[in-house]
Design a protein around this motif. Structure first.
Motif, PDB file in Angstrom:
ATOM      1  N   PHE A  93       0.834  -1.194   0.000  1.00 13.51           N
ATOM      2  CA  PHE A  93       0.000   0.000   0.000  1.00 13.51           C
ATOM      3  C   PHE A  93       0.872   1.248   0.000  1.00 13.51           C
ATOM      4  O   PHE A  93       2.054   1.210   0.345  1.00 13.51           O
ATOM      5  CB  PHE A  93      -0.913   0.032   1.240  1.00 13.51           C
ATOM      6  N   LYS A  94       0.252   2.366  -0.363  1.00  9.48           N
ATOM      7  CA  LYS A  94       0.816   3.691  -0.156  1.00  9.48           C
ATOM      8  C   LYS A  94      -0.311   4.589   0.311  1.00  9.48           C
ATOM      9  O   LYS A  94      -1.344   4.688  -0.350  1.00  9.48           O
ATOM     10  CB  LYS A  94       1.452   4.244  -1.426  1.00  9.48           C
ATOM     11  N   SER A  95      -0.112   5.211   1.443  1.00  8.08           N
ATOM     12  CA  SER A  95      -1.153   6.030   2.047  1.00  8.08           C
ATOM     13  C   SER A  95      -0.674   7.467   2.150  1.00  8.08           C
ATOM     14  O   SER A  95       0.506   7.737   2.405  1.00  8.08           O
ATOM     15  CB  SER A  95      -1.491   5.494   3.445  1.00  8.08           C
ATOM     16  N   HIS A  96      -1.604   8.384   1.949  1.00  5.68           N
ATOM     17  CA  HIS A  96      -1.325   9.806   2.089  1.00  5.68           C
ATOM     18  C   HIS A  96      -2.052  10.310   3.334  1.00  5.68           C
ATOM     19  O   HIS A  96      -3.259  10.092   3.484  1.00  5.68           O
ATOM     20  CB  HIS A  96      -1.781  10.571   0.850  1.00  5.68           C
ATOM     21  N   LEU A  97      -1.320  10.950   4.215  1.00  9.16           N
ATOM     22  CA  LEU A  97      -1.869  11.389   5.494  1.00  9.16           C
ATOM     23  C   LEU A  97      -1.875  12.912   5.575  1.00  9.16           C
ATOM     24  O   LEU A  97      -0.943  13.571   5.117  1.00  9.16           O
ATOM     25  CB  LEU A  97      -1.042  10.853   6.661  1.00  9.16           C
ATOM     26  N   VAL A  98      -2.919  13.439   6.185  1.00  5.07           N
ATOM     27  CA  VAL A  98      -2.959  14.850   6.572  1.00  5.07           C
ATOM     28  C   VAL A  98      -3.069  14.878   8.093  1.00  5.07           C
ATOM     29  O   VAL A  98      -3.985  14.285   8.667  1.00  5.07           O
ATOM     30  CB  VAL A  98      -4.140  15.595   5.925  1.00  5.07           C
ATOM     31  N   ASP A  99      -2.122  15.531   8.735  1.00  7.63           N
ATOM     32  CA  ASP A  99      -2.016  15.546  10.196  1.00  7.63           C
ATOM     33  C   ASP A  99      -2.219  16.964  10.716  1.00  7.63           C
ATOM     34  O   ASP A  99      -1.472  17.874  10.368  1.00  7.63           O
ATOM     35  CB  ASP A  99      -0.642  15.019  10.607  1.00  7.63           C
ATOM     36  N   LEU A 100      -3.235  17.136  11.541  1.00  7.92           N
ATOM     37  CA  LEU A 100      -3.490  18.408  12.215  1.00  7.92           C
ATOM     38  C   LEU A 100      -3.320  18.172  13.703  1.00  7.92           C
ATOM     39  O   LEU A 100      -4.019  17.327  14.291  1.00  7.92           O
ATOM     40  CB  LEU A 100      -4.907  18.901  11.914  1.00  7.92           C
ATOM     41  N   GLY A 101      -2.371  18.878  14.337  1.00 11.89           N
ATOM     42  CA  GLY A 101      -2.073  18.573  15.729  1.00 11.89           C
ATOM     43  C   GLY A 101      -1.718  19.778  16.568  1.00 11.89           C
ATOM     44  O   GLY A 101      -1.456  20.868  16.055  1.00 11.89           O
ATOM     45  N   ALA A 102      -1.733  19.556  17.872  1.00 13.03           N
ATOM     46  CA  ALA A 102      -1.324  20.572  18.847  1.00 13.03           C
ATOM     47  C   ALA A 102      -0.480  19.883  19.907  1.00 13.03           C
ATOM     48  O   ALA A 102      -0.850  18.806  20.397  1.00 13.03           O
ATOM     49  CB  ALA A 102      -2.544  21.231  19.491  1.00 13.03           C
ATOM     50  N   GLN A 103       0.661  20.490  20.228  1.00 10.38           N
ATOM     51  CA  GLN A 103       1.569  19.895  21.214  1.00 10.38           C
ATOM     52  C   GLN A 103       2.075  20.931  22.215  1.00 10.38           C
ATOM     53  O   GLN A 103       2.130  22.126  21.903  1.00 10.38           O
ATOM     54  CB  GLN A 103       2.786  19.263  20.517  1.00 10.38           C
ATOM     55  N   ALA A 104       2.436  20.438  23.375  1.00  7.41           N
ATOM     56  CA  ALA A 104       3.125  21.244  24.380  1.00  7.41           C
ATOM     57  C   ALA A 104       4.605  20.868  24.348  1.00  7.41           C
ATOM     58  O   ALA A 104       4.942  19.687  24.229  1.00  7.41           O
ATOM     59  CB  ALA A 104       2.541  21.006  25.761  1.00  7.41           C
TER      60      ALA A 104
END
Length: 219
Positions: A93-104
């Protein structure tokens, strides 16, 4: 005359201290991604790319909060697995990811430049922990939450210019980043979910919005 020089020196020190402190940073990110899941135990057997942007709020020289919007690609091949698929099937497989995040972020040193009495350091390692959401595009669209955790290092090139490198592992709540779920007919929950992906990225950020605009003001 001595008083005049003393006043000028104090004003210069205060102005220098203020000029180094900004609330926000923004800039691009670029790096590589990796995948561990149903058909891969070697994170960088098939590395992908990561690109996007980051926005950071600097609470003080030790604590910051960061938001990210990233694109990442991950891939895998069952030929790389020691274990066999049910019925000897082959899968890649090949997957395309969109990551929306918040970190401390927690800096181990007082990160910054400026007055010596503040004991600033141009470079500081830090650790990061947060929450995020992932959209995976493989055999349809799959949404899941993730927990990013990792470490990084920051280096202040100039007063308002920062370079950074960060490595995080992202633990997915779902099991469909690779398009597969319960491959071996074993039902499991989040704790035993096998889908992880990594992000190793370089960032360059520019600071703006002075923390205080009056030299006699202390926040």
């Amino acid at each position: 005359m001595k008083k005049i020089f003393a006043i000028l020196a104090m004003a210069l020190m205060a102005a220098t201290a203020v000029a180094q402190e900004y609330r926000y940073e923004v800039g691009p990110a670029l790096g590589v991604s990796g995948y561990i899941g149903d058909i891969s135990s070697n994170m960088y057997k098939h590395p992908g790319i990561v690109g996007g942007g980051v926005f950071r709020y600097n609470m003080n020289s030790r604590i910051a909060f960061k938001g990210n919007l990233l694109y990442a690609s991950i891939s895998g091949n069952s030929n790389d697995c020691a274990s066999k698929f049910p019925d000897g099937e082959h899968y890649e497989f090949k997957s395309h990811l969109v990551d929306l995040g918040a970190q401390a972020e927690f800096n181990f040193l007082n990160y910054g430049v400026g007055a010596k009495y503040k004991n600033y350091s141009r470079i500081s390692p830090y650790m990061v922990l947060g929450v995020g959401a992932t959209a995976a595009f493989v055999d349809g669209t799959h949404f899941t939450f993730n927990i990013p955790m990792g470490v990084g290092v920051k280096y202040k090139v100039k007063e308002r210019l920062n370079l950074g490198f960060e490595f995080t592992m992202r633990k997915a709540f779902g099991d469909r980043l690779d398009g597969l779920s319960d491959l071996y007919r074993i039902q499991h929950g989040f704790a035993k979910n096998t889908d992880w992906y990594s992000v190793a990225m370089f960032t360059i950020t520019y600071e703006f919005s002075k923390r205080c605009s009056k030299c006699h003001y202390v926040e």
